[in-house]
Design a protein around this motif. Structure first.
Motif, mmCIF file in Angstrom:
data_model
loop_
_atom_site.group_PDB
_atom_site.id
_atom_site.type_symbol
_atom_site.label_atom_id
_atom_site.label_comp_id
_atom_site.label_asym_id
_atom_site.label_seq_id
_atom_site.Cartn_x
_atom_site.Cartn_y
_atom_site.Cartn_z
ATOM 1 N N LEU A 281 76.954 34.039 -29.228
ATOM 2 C CA LEU A 281 78.400 34.273 -29.268
ATOM 3 C C LEU A 281 79.088 33.299 -28.324
ATOM 4 O O LEU A 281 78.467 32.800 -27.388
ATOM 5 N N GLU A 282 80.387 33.062 -28.544
ATOM 6 C CA GLU A 282 81.125 32.179 -27.637
ATOM 7 C C GLU A 282 81.318 32.841 -26.278
ATOM 8 O O GLU A 282 81.284 34.057 -26.155
ATOM 9 N N ARG A 283 81.513 32.020 -25.266
ATOM 10 C CA ARG A 283 81.658 32.456 -23.873
ATOM 11 C C ARG A 283 83.080 32.141 -23.419
ATOM 12 O O ARG A 283 83.604 31.070 -23.718
ATOM 13 N N PHE A 284 83.695 33.064 -22.686
ATOM 14 C CA PHE A 284 85.033 32.856 -22.134
ATOM 15 C C PHE A 284 84.997 33.021 -20.622
ATOM 16 O O PHE A 284 84.360 33.937 -20.106
ATOM 17 N N ALA A 285 85.696 32.128 -19.925
ATOM 18 C CA ALA A 285 85.830 32.221 -18.470
ATOM 19 C C ALA A 285 87.235 31.790 -18.085
ATOM 20 O O ALA A 285 87.808 30.891 -18.707
ATOM 21 N N LEU A 286 87.799 32.422 -17.085
ATOM 22 C CA LEU A 286 89.073 32.008 -16.522
ATOM 23 C C LEU A 286 88.749 31.076 -15.359
ATOM 24 O O LEU A 286 88.065 31.471 -14.415
ATOM 25 N N SER A 287 89.180 29.811 -15.469
ATOM 26 C CA SER A 287 88.857 28.803 -14.460
ATOM 27 C C SER A 287 90.050 28.513 -13.564
ATOM 28 O O SER A 287 91.191 28.492 -14.046
ATOM 29 N N PHE A 288 89.760 28.270 -12.299
ATOM 30 C CA PHE A 288 90.769 27.925 -11.306
ATOM 31 C C PHE A 288 90.305 26.681 -10.560
ATOM 32 O O PHE A 288 89.129 26.592 -10.197
ATOM 33 N N TRP A 289 91.199 25.739 -10.322
ATOM 34 C CA TRP A 289 90.871 24.571 -9.518
ATOM 35 C C TRP A 289 91.846 24.501 -8.358
ATOM 36 O O TRP A 289 93.066 24.541 -8.545
#
Length: 161
Positions: A149-157
């Motif tokens: 399945l696809e993977r989701f992440a909330l990214s912050f830089w």
């Protein structure tokens, strides 16, 4: 705080799902695909992740903690990793943007294989609500192949001001 810093259950699974739903419903036609952005001596084909987000108005972090002093949040977005996607081993070189000092990821879903964030001596398995903060310019890291399945992440830089 020492890095990498990991906190499980930073937000609930239902809050994670709301972020996925929001990102999909509001995705821009101008999504960014980073197929060959990271160089490495390892000869892999990088299928690229899709970034649903954009630069933000910088938010300066004020803290007595020496790890986060003098940094500002400059990017936040939900990153969709389709099946077969992975990221080659790299450190972020900051080409084309201000110098990063920290990166953070908040994992949003589960039910897929792979998709682990891997460091030299640490494997971080994605679980909804798990937050990781690390030095993306110092710590060699990569994401192994997402399967099922696809993977989701909330990214912050976070960058230097």
């Amino acid at each position: 705080m020492s890095l990498p810093y990991i906190e499980t259950d930073f937000i609930s699974s239902s809050e994670c799902q709301r972020l996925i739903d929001f990102a999909i419903a509001n995705k821009s036609p101008d999504v960014v695909n980073h197929d060959e952005e990271y160089s490495t001596d390892v000869e892999w084909i990088d299928h690229g992740a899709t970034y649903y987000g954009n630069n933000v108005d910088p938010v300066t972090v004020e803290s007595d903690d020496s790890v986060v002093v003098d940094c500002e949040l400059t990017y936040v977005g939900v990153v969709r990793w389709p099946v077969g996607t992975f990221m080659k081993p790299h450190v972020d070189t900051n080409t084309g943007h201000k110098e990063n000092i920290l990166a953070a990821m908040l994992y949003l879903n589960e039910g897929f294989g792979g998709g682990n964030l891997i460091f030299e001596d640490l494997v971080v398995e994605p679980k909804p609500g798990k937050l990781i903060i690390f030095s993306n310019t110092e710590d060699l890291h990569y994401v192994n192949k997402v399967e099922g399945l696809e993977r989701f992440a909330l990214s912050f830089w976070y960058n230097k001001p």
